[in-house]
Structures are given as structure tokens and as C-alpha cells.
Design a protein around this motif. Structure first.
Motif, PDB file in Angstrom:
ATOM      1  N   UNK A  13     -24.777  17.531   1.872  1.00  0.00           N
ATOM      2  CA  UNK A  13     -24.582  17.471   3.158  1.00  0.00           C
ATOM      3  C   UNK A  13     -24.648  18.906   3.860  1.00  0.00           C
ATOM      4  N   UNK A  14     -25.411  18.914   4.990  1.00  0.00           N
ATOM      5  CA  UNK A  14     -25.587  20.148   5.713  1.00  0.00           C
ATOM      6  C   UNK A  14     -26.908  20.755   5.102  1.00  0.00           C
ATOM      7  N   UNK A  15     -27.477  20.397   4.109  1.00  0.00           N
ATOM      8  CA  UNK A  15     -28.693  20.950   3.569  1.00  0.00           C
ATOM      9  C   UNK A  15     -29.849  20.159   4.482  1.00  0.00           C
ATOM     10  N   UNK A  16     -31.266  20.886   4.255  1.00  0.00           N
ATOM     11  CA  UNK A  16     -32.548  20.156   5.103  1.00  0.00           C
ATOM     12  C   UNK A  16     -33.103  19.038   4.115  1.00  0.00           C
ATOM     13  N   UNK A  17     -33.837  18.182   4.422  1.00  0.00           N
ATOM     14  CA  UNK A  17     -34.266  17.070   3.463  1.00  0.00           C
ATOM     15  C   UNK A  17     -35.353  17.781   2.540  1.00  0.00           C
ATOM     16  N   UNK A  18     -35.669  18.996   2.766  1.00  0.00           N
ATOM     17  CA  UNK A  18     -36.463  19.853   1.815  1.00  0.00           C
ATOM     18  C   UNK A  18     -35.636  20.131   0.535  1.00  0.00           C
ATOM     19  N   UNK A  68     -16.531  21.350  -7.917  1.00  0.00           N
ATOM     20  CA  UNK A  68     -16.178  21.880  -9.391  1.00  0.00           C
ATOM     21  C   UNK A  68     -15.392  20.789 -10.281  1.00  0.00           C
ATOM     22  N   UNK A  69     -15.915  19.431 -10.311  1.00  0.00           N
ATOM     23  CA  UNK A  69     -15.580  18.334 -11.044  1.00  0.00           C
ATOM     24  C   UNK A  69     -13.778  18.344 -10.797  1.00  0.00           C
ATOM     25  N   UNK A  70     -13.233  18.718  -9.579  1.00  0.00           N
ATOM     26  CA  UNK A  70     -12.138  18.463  -9.446  1.00  0.00           C
ATOM     27  C   UNK A  70     -11.702  16.969  -8.870  1.00  0.00           C
ATOM     28  N   UNK A  71     -11.377  16.179  -9.877  1.00  0.00           N
ATOM     29  CA  UNK A  71     -11.341  14.676  -9.312  1.00  0.00           C
ATOM     30  C   UNK A  71      -9.755  14.519  -8.635  1.00  0.00           C
ATOM     31  N   UNK A  72      -9.768  14.930  -7.593  1.00  0.00           N
ATOM     32  CA  UNK A  72      -8.341  14.742  -6.630  1.00  0.00           C
ATOM     33  C   UNK A  72      -8.441  13.432  -6.200  1.00  0.00           C
ATOM     34  N   UNK A  73      -7.510  12.696  -6.544  1.00  0.00           N
ATOM     35  CA  UNK A  73      -7.238  11.366  -5.876  1.00  0.00           C
ATOM     36  C   UNK A  73      -8.239  10.504  -5.595  1.00  0.00           C
ATOM     37  N   UNK A 121     -16.085   6.011  -6.018  1.00  0.00           N
ATOM     38  CA  UNK A 121     -17.309   6.649  -6.620  1.00  0.00           C
ATOM     39  C   UNK A 121     -17.988   7.979  -6.097  1.00  0.00           C
ATOM     40  N   UNK A 122     -18.281   7.436  -4.670  1.00  0.00           N
ATOM     41  CA  UNK A 122     -18.689   8.407  -3.882  1.00  0.00           C
ATOM     42  C   UNK A 122     -17.995   9.839  -3.587  1.00  0.00           C
ATOM     43  N   UNK A 123     -16.671   9.587  -3.566  1.00  0.00           N
ATOM     44  CA  UNK A 123     -16.027  10.706  -3.557  1.00  0.00           C
ATOM     45  C   UNK A 123     -15.946  11.569  -4.702  1.00  0.00           C
ATOM     46  N   UNK A 124     -15.894  10.910  -5.899  1.00  0.00           N
ATOM     47  CA  UNK A 124     -15.866  11.485  -7.284  1.00  0.00           C
ATOM     48  C   UNK A 124     -17.162  12.335  -7.244  1.00  0.00           C
ATOM     49  N   UNK A 125     -18.157  11.542  -6.791  1.00  0.00           N
ATOM     50  CA  UNK A 125     -19.752  12.385  -6.923  1.00  0.00           C
ATOM     51  C   UNK A 125     -19.692  13.785  -6.179  1.00  0.00           C
ATOM     52  N   UNK A 126     -19.086  13.567  -5.147  1.00  0.00           N
ATOM     53  CA  UNK A 126     -18.961  14.790  -4.224  1.00  0.00           C
ATOM     54  C   UNK A 126     -18.226  15.692  -5.029  1.00  0.00           C
ATOM     55  N   UNK A 127     -16.897  15.200  -5.631  1.00  0.00           N
ATOM     56  CA  UNK A 127     -16.152  16.187  -6.246  1.00  0.00           C
ATOM     57  C   UNK A 127     -16.757  16.877  -7.412  1.00  0.00           C
ATOM     58  N   UNK A 128     -17.497  16.130  -8.164  1.00  0.00           N
ATOM     59  CA  UNK A 128     -18.202  16.561  -9.224  1.00  0.00           C
ATOM     60  C   UNK A 128     -19.363  17.680  -9.132  1.00  0.00           C
ATOM     61  N   UNK A 129     -20.190  17.396  -7.752  1.00  0.00           N
ATOM     62  CA  UNK A 129     -21.233  18.137  -7.497  1.00  0.00           C
ATOM     63  C   UNK A 129     -21.009  19.267  -6.822  1.00  0.00           C
ATOM     64  N   UNK A 130     -19.885  19.066  -5.764  1.00  0.00           N
ATOM     65  CA  UNK A 130     -19.260  20.246  -4.820  1.00  0.00           C
ATOM     66  C   UNK A 130     -17.885  20.808  -4.852  1.00  0.00           C
TER      67      UNK A 130
END
Lengths: 164, 578
Positions: B565-570, B480-485, B469-478
Motif C-alpha cells: 500500500x502506498x508504494x509504486x507499481x515498480x 511485525x507478525x503481530x496477529x491482532x484479532x 487472511x488478508x489482514x493476517x498477511x498485512x500484519x505479517x508483512x507490515x
């Protein structure tokens, strides 16, 4: 920046691996390293010369201190110290004239010739890093066949290491 | 004095250390050790995969604050516990691992089941030992326990060649340990503590940022007292869930990537951050250069290398959290800080943790809320790694420390279920629930045999979304929803690439966790509707013995808030669609 770190460690197998792994894991290249038993055979001294910025070096010093087998870490930054290295340099001899020149140079640098063959000499020289590199520059003009250099051996002067 | 073999010395040393339980699996190069166990008082638990042995020892240790112990054979036995050692090392968990080794005479000859265990485990242990002489064995075991449990705790491995296990000598277990090169410092520098207290007294917007160190040193009461006295809000890391009561208005909840809005807001607005036993992990700080730009930082930690490692610290205090805080309490002024508390309360109300509570879909957060409610936050919850882990950290209201066990630093999938079994061995009277993702659970679910055979009553709640699920969430958000494996239901006949999962049209999920549980003689329950959740959980809690609930939760639910990832807490994303 060049740093000399002296590390007193338990004289056990595997300790050198722990220390070198610590440097490797942080992408540090060790410029020179010398390891020997101290006056107490249960303790070895490692003298490590590294190049790196202050903050990374501070981390490395702390990490060294954290190793269970490390007894004491001294960074020679800000203290008065004496450092010596030893090099063996095999220099080409093209002809008699160049051989005589080399012999004179060896005298100037207070070095020693420890072997002479038909076409080369081996010079033993000890001193601090700048003396050794000055001699090396001169030797290169004659053609250097091979060199072998020890790491630095370093002690602080008097009690200056304790002040800091 | 009667002489004993190395193997006997080992077993007796473990008993001298009051080891309650040992997890492991025998093998050729550890046979003398296992022979010495035969008929002994040592409580040994035979596991199914060595990785799980290390996580069980870890779960036992985290829940008890005592060292966990595992014993494995050479070669593959030892390499299989590397993940467990690394997990424990990252999270400062005291553990002693014993491995068999080939005979000293053949070390280095690529003997059968030989591996350079010392070399392999060196970077993932606090320290390790190869014992080459039986006369050193008892002292080494004593030192291993001492090193594992003092200072910043961590795993220690002792590698014992088979000939050393067989050799004999007189057995004397040392009373105390003296290691000249290892002397952890517990007392903070009083000058530094005074400076810190002055800074706190002058500050208008202070925040406590507490981590595992508070749990390790049992400094929960001191944090509570100090925070109440000076009205300082408190945020916790993942590993310190439960260390600060969540029902007090000063509690901000967890900070960082999936932390609360108010915690991250408070960190970024603070003028002083008092970090106690926390290590400024990237999951907590976000982009380091934008982290708490206006704050001066006080850092209390027993490990000097944790200080100024990622974030520059203004007042470092090297020492034990409890000892240092005790000194500090008298020096810090009683203060109201009404404006600051009011601001923090506003942030809390502005964006509390939320999900679609009112719709009738089965949201995973709802399951955790119900578990929290039904157990009153008094159960031990372990998690695997991923979305379910974050939802558990957000919605499980643990009553105190050591009730929420999770692999934080290393993020080890496969940790939670064996850790739950280990925790139950130490806490037979506590409810222990392993909350798992369907992906993570499959990494160590073979250990159900251990739970069943030893009558270890561990409940498993699988938040099944048929994805990593976490991988899928990142794939969705960052991506382009390419649910690779990341789809765990995907079969050969599926389209090669798919980003439109749907329970009705997707292939049947395997394994069938209900039937799988039944094959162990364990009650399995499938829940597909929100209205059945509470009943199933109640049934689970009433049932004696293991239970597995397979919760078919919303597939594409995401964890929010989220700091990319890599963004500031703001730059926190508070919920889906802004």
C-alpha cells in the motif's frame, strides 16, 4: 482561489441537501450560497462561492453536473459577470457626531439607512464583494453590533457565458 | 379506468419493466406492497437478512447486465441494504431498491421504524426518490429504472411511505422517460477520437487498461479487434476479469496491487496507456505520482468525473466504450510492434504467477486452478473479499465477461454468497460457485436457507485458513507478525497474543461447516489434503443441489505478487522472501 458557480437545479425538496453534501464530502467549505426560484418556478438557481484550487474545483463542477437534479452548471471563471451581494449592518452610535459621520459615509457608499434607534443604526448596502468589504472596514471603526449578509447573486453579461 | 393502489401500481410497474425476480423481506411499513404481491405474477424471494437481498440483486445484475431489484421495509430494512447499495454504486451495477417508509403525516417524528432513508442513502446511490404522491409513483419507477441502467449504471432507491402505498389513482405506465437534467452522452467527440488514434499510431509501447466499463457496454469484441489489429497488450482490472480472453498472447492479466508482474511492468514502461471504462483506482495505480511516468494517457469513460480524478489525462474521451472503440478501429493502423510484444512475453516468462505447485501441501491457489480446469472457465464464480478473492482473480481463467463477480471498489465481505444466489436466479443453467474465505462466508451464510428452499443450486468452496487472511498477511508483512484479532479460531483459553498458528495445536474451529451444511440438508465435504481436492470438486459438480466444501488450506499462505500500500507499481514484491 475564489470561484463563483451558478447551478440551475430542479426546484424540489432535497436538492440543496444533495448539493451541499457533495461539497461536504470533498472537504469544501462554502463561502456563500444563495438559492432562489427563477423566472420558471420549476427551476431554482443556486449561486455558490467557494475557495479552492483549480483541479478540485473542476472535479466539483463535474460532480455537480453528474447529479440528476442539476440542469446546468456555470463556472464564472473566464466570463464577464455582474455580482451583487446585500448586507445589513447594525452600527453603534456613540454620540451625535458619529451618527452624522455615519450618515455621510452611507451617502458616499450609496447605501441606505433603514432603521435608527437610540444607540444604533441599521445600514443596508448592496454591491460587489469589494464594495461591501470596504464599507465594513469603515463601519468597524464605529463598532459593529451585528451583520447579516446574503450570498452572491450573479449573472453573466450579455451572452458572454455561452462563449467560453 | 379502474383505480389502483400505490402498492398495486408498484407491482405492475415492476412487471412492466420485465423484472424476473425480486429479493427482499417484508415489514410493517411495506405491508401494503406485500399484500399486493399476494397472488401476483411477481417472483419474490424471501431472504434472511436485507443486506443479502441487496447483494442478490447485485449478483443478478452483474451476471445478467440487467437491473437487480430488492424490496425492504422502512428503518432497519432500509439501513441494512446500505452496504449493498454502496457496493453496487462503487462498481457501477444497475439496481433498483424499493423501501417502505412511515406515513407522510408522521415523517420526521421519530415514528416506529423510521429512518431518513433518503438522507442515509444519498451518498451511496446514483439517485434516490421519496414519493409523496401516488400520482408520481409510476413515473418515478420508470425513471428509477432508466437512471439505474443508462450512462454509468448504478443503484437507485425509491422510498415509498405507507399512505402512498394505500392511496389510489389511475395507473398509466409511461412509455418513455424524459429527464431534462439527465442526458448521458454516449458518442465520444470525434476530434478527440482522431487525436487518440494518431497518438496510438505513433506509439511504440501502448497498453490497453480495461475495466468494468468495457463489460457494461459489451465492448469486449471491439477491444479484441483493436488490440489484435494494432498489437496492443491488454491488462484488466478486477472487475474486468474475463473481458479479454486470457489465452491470447496479448493478455497481460490483472494489474495493480496483486496484479501480474508483466501487467505492472507493461504499465510502468508504456508510452501510451489507453484506459477504457476503468477509473485509475488506487489498487490499480499504486503510488499515483510514480504511476506510468512516461506514458501519455487516453481515457475513454462515460462518466466525466472519472476523468482526471486521480491521474491527469492527456486525451479524455467522454462516451460509451463500445461506441468510441468502434469509431477508433478504423482510425488505428495495423501494426506488428514485434519488439514490444517480445519484451512483454519475456516479462511473462520471467515471473509468471506462481506458488509451490510441486509440494503436497494444500495451497489455496491449487484449488482455484482445479476449479478453473474442471469448469473450463465457463462457471460463474463469485468471491467474497480477501486473499481468496485475489487468488480467484489470478487463477480462475474466466472464458468471458460476467463470469467473475466480485465486490471491487467497496470490498464488501459477505457479498459473494448472496451474489452467487442472485446470479443463479438469472442463470439457472450455468454452474455457479461461490469461492469464499472462512471469515467472509460467515457474514451472510444464513442465506443458505434461501438457496435450499428455492432449489437454487449454488456450490460453496470455502478456502478455510482460520484467519481473516488478508489482514493476517498485512500484519505479517507490515506489522511485525503481530496477529491482532485476525484469528477466527481464537478462544478464551488461547494465549492473549499469538503469532504461531498451527492446525494441530489450535482450538477446534467453529462452526463445523460440514455439520452446518448438513443442518440445511446440504452435502458438506471437508478436504484437508491436496490429493482429495480434485475428487471433492468433481463430487461437488456432479451433485444436484447446494454443496459446501470446507477446504483446510495452508494457514499462512500469502498473495503474491504484491505492491505494498502506498508504494509504486515498480516496487512489486514478486514472491515470499524476495
Amino acid at each position: 482561489m475564489r470561484h463563483m458557480i451558478s447551478v440551475l437545479v430542479e426546484n424540489k425538496s432535497g436538492v440543496l441537501a444533495r448539493i451541499s453534501a457533495l461539497f461536504a464530502a470533498r472537504g469544501f467549505n462554502i463561502a456563500s450560497l444563495s438559492v432562489s426560484e427563477t423566472e420558471d418556478v420549476a427551476i431554482s438557481r443556486m449561486t455558490i462561492v467557494v475557495k479552492g484550487n483549480e483541479s478540485i474545483l473542476e472535479q466539483v463542477t463535474k460532480q455537480l453536473n453528474k447529479l440528476v437534479d442539476v440542469i446546468k452548471v456555470n463556472d464564472f471563471n473566464d466570463v464577464e459577470y455582474i455580482a451583487r451581494e446585500l448586507a445589513l449592518i447594525k452600527i453603534n452610535i456613540a454620540n451625535k457626531a458619529s451618527r452624522d459621520e455615519i450618515i455621510r459615509l452611507v451617502g458616499v457608499f450609496k447605501a441606505k439607512i433603514i432603521d435608527i434607534s437610540q444607540d444604533s443604526v441599521i445600514v443596508e448596502i448592496s454591491g460587489n464583494e469589494s464594495k461591501l468589504s470596504a464599507f465594513m472596514k469603515v463601519a468597524l471603526a464605529y463598532g459593529v453590533k451585528e451583520t447579516c449578509k446574503t450570498g452572491a447573486s450573479v449573472l453573466y453579461r450579455g451572452n458572454s457565458g455561452r462563449v467560453k | 379506468m379502474k383505480k389502483k393502489t400505490g402498492a398495486q401500481i408498484l407491482i405492475e410497474s415492476l412487471l412492466k419493466e420485465n423484472v424476473e425476480v425480486v429479493f427482499g423481506l417484508p415489514g410493517g411499513q411495506a405491508l401494503p406492497i406485500f399484500d399486493a404481491m399476494y397472488g401476483s405474477k411477481l417472483n419474490f424471494i424471501l431472504i434472511r437478512h436485507e443486506q443479502a437481498a441487496s447483494h442478490m440483486a447485485d449478483g443478478y445484475a452483474r451476471s445478467m447486465g440487467r437491473p437487480g431489484v430488492c424490496i425492504v421495509t422502512s428503518g432497519p430494512g432500509a439501513t441494512n441494504i446500505v452496504t449493498g447499495l454502496a457496493s453496487a454504486y462503487m462498481d457501477s451495477v444497475p439496481m433498483v431498491a424499493i423501501s417502505g417508509q412511515v406515513a407522510t403525516s408522521v415523517i420526521g417524528q421519530d415514528a416506529f421504524q423510521e429512518a431518513d432513508t433518503i438522507g442515509i442513502t444519498r451518498p451511496v446511490t446514483k439517485h434516490n426518490f421519496l414519493v409523496k404522491d401516488v400520482k408520481d409513483l409510476a413515473r418515478t419507477i420508470k425513471e428509477a429504472f432508466y437512471i439505474a441502467t443508462t450512462g454509468r449504471p448504478g443503484p437507485v432507491l425509491v422510498d415509498i411511505p405507507i399512505d402512498v402505498q394505500r392511496e389510489v389513482c389511475e395507473f398509466v405506465y409511461p412509455d418513455k422517460v424524459e429527464i431534462r437534467s439527465y442526458k448521458p452522452n454516449y458518442n465520444g467527440h470525434i476530434g478527440q477520437i482522431k487525436k487518440a488514434a494518431e497518438l496510438i499510431n505513433k506509439s511504440k509501447h501502448p497498453v490497453f487498461y480495461i475495466g468494468m466499463g468495457v463489460v457494461v457496454s459489451n465492448a469486449e469484441d471491439e477491444i479484441l479487434e483493436l488490440s489484435k489489429k494494432a498489437n496492443i497488450p491488454v491488462t484488466n482490472t478486477l472487475l474486468a476479469v474475463g473481458a479479454y480472453p486470457c489465452d491470447i498472447n496479448l493478455s497481460l492479466g490483472m494489474l495493480g496491487m496483486h496484479g501480474t508482474y508483466c501487467a505492472n511492468k507493461a504499465m510502468q514502461s508504456a508510452d501510451i496507456i489507453i484506459a477504457v471504462g476503468a477509473r485509475f483506482d488506487d489498487r490499480c495505480t499504486g503510488k499515483v505520482c510514480d504511476f506510468a511516468r512516461n506514458a501519455k494517457i487516453i481515457h475513454v469513460d462515460i462518466d466525466p468525473t472519472a476523468i482526471s480524478k486521480t491521474v491527469d489525462v492527456d486525451i479524455p474521451i467522454v462516451g460509451d466504450a463500445k461506441t468510441v472503440l468502434k469509431e477508433m478501429i478504423g482510425l488505428v493502423d495495423k501494426k506488428g510492434r514485434k519488439d514490444w510484444i517480445k519484451t512483454v512475453d519475456l516479462w511473462k516468462k520471467e515471473h509468471p504467477l506462481s506458488y509451490k505447485r510441486n509440494d503436497d501441501k494444500l495451497h489455496p491457489q491449487y484449488v482455484i486452478e482445479k476449479i478453473s480446469e474442471l469448469t473450463k472457465g465457463e462457471a460463474i464464480i463469485t468471491t467474497e473479499v480477501g486473499q481468496h478473492q485475489m487468488w480467484s482473480a489470478q487463477y480462475y481463467k474466466a472464458k468471458h465477461s460476467r463470469l467473475f463477480l466480485s465486490s471491487g471498489g467497496l470490498g464488501t465481505m459477505g457479498f459473494g454468497y448472496p451474489a452467487a444466489i442472485g446470479a443463479k436466479f438469472g442463470n439457472p443453467n450455468k454452474e455457479v460457485i461461490a469461492v469464499a474465505g472462512d471469515g467472509s462466508f460467515q457474514m451472510n451464510m444464513q442465506e443458505m436457507a434461501v438457496a435450499v428452499l428455492n432449489k437454487i443450486d449454488v456450490k460453496v468452496v470455502i478456502l478455510n485458513n482460520q484467519y481473516l487472511g488478508n489482514v493476517r498477511q498485512w500484519q505479517e508483512m507490515f506489522y511485525g507478525k503481530r496477529y491482532s484479532h485476525s484469528c477466527l479460531a481464537k478462544r478464551k483459553e488461547c494465549p492473549k497474543w499469538c503469532s504461531t498458528p498451527n492446525r494441530h495445536s489450535c482450538p477446534v474451529y467453529v462452526p463445523d461447516f460440514v455439520k452446518w451444511a448438513q443442518s440445511y440438508g446440504v452435502l458438506g465435504i471437508r478436504v484437508t489434503k491436496k490429493k482429495d481436492v480434485e475428487l471433492a470438486l468433481k463430487k461437488m459438480l456432479e451433485t444436484k443441489g447446494s454443496v459446501v466444501i470446507d477446504m483446510w488450506v495452508e494457514i499462512e499462505e500469502n498473495v503474491f505478487p504484491m505492491v505494498p500500500s502506498g508504494a509504486s507499481l515498480d516496487e512489486m514484491i514478486i514472491r515470499a522472501n524476495g
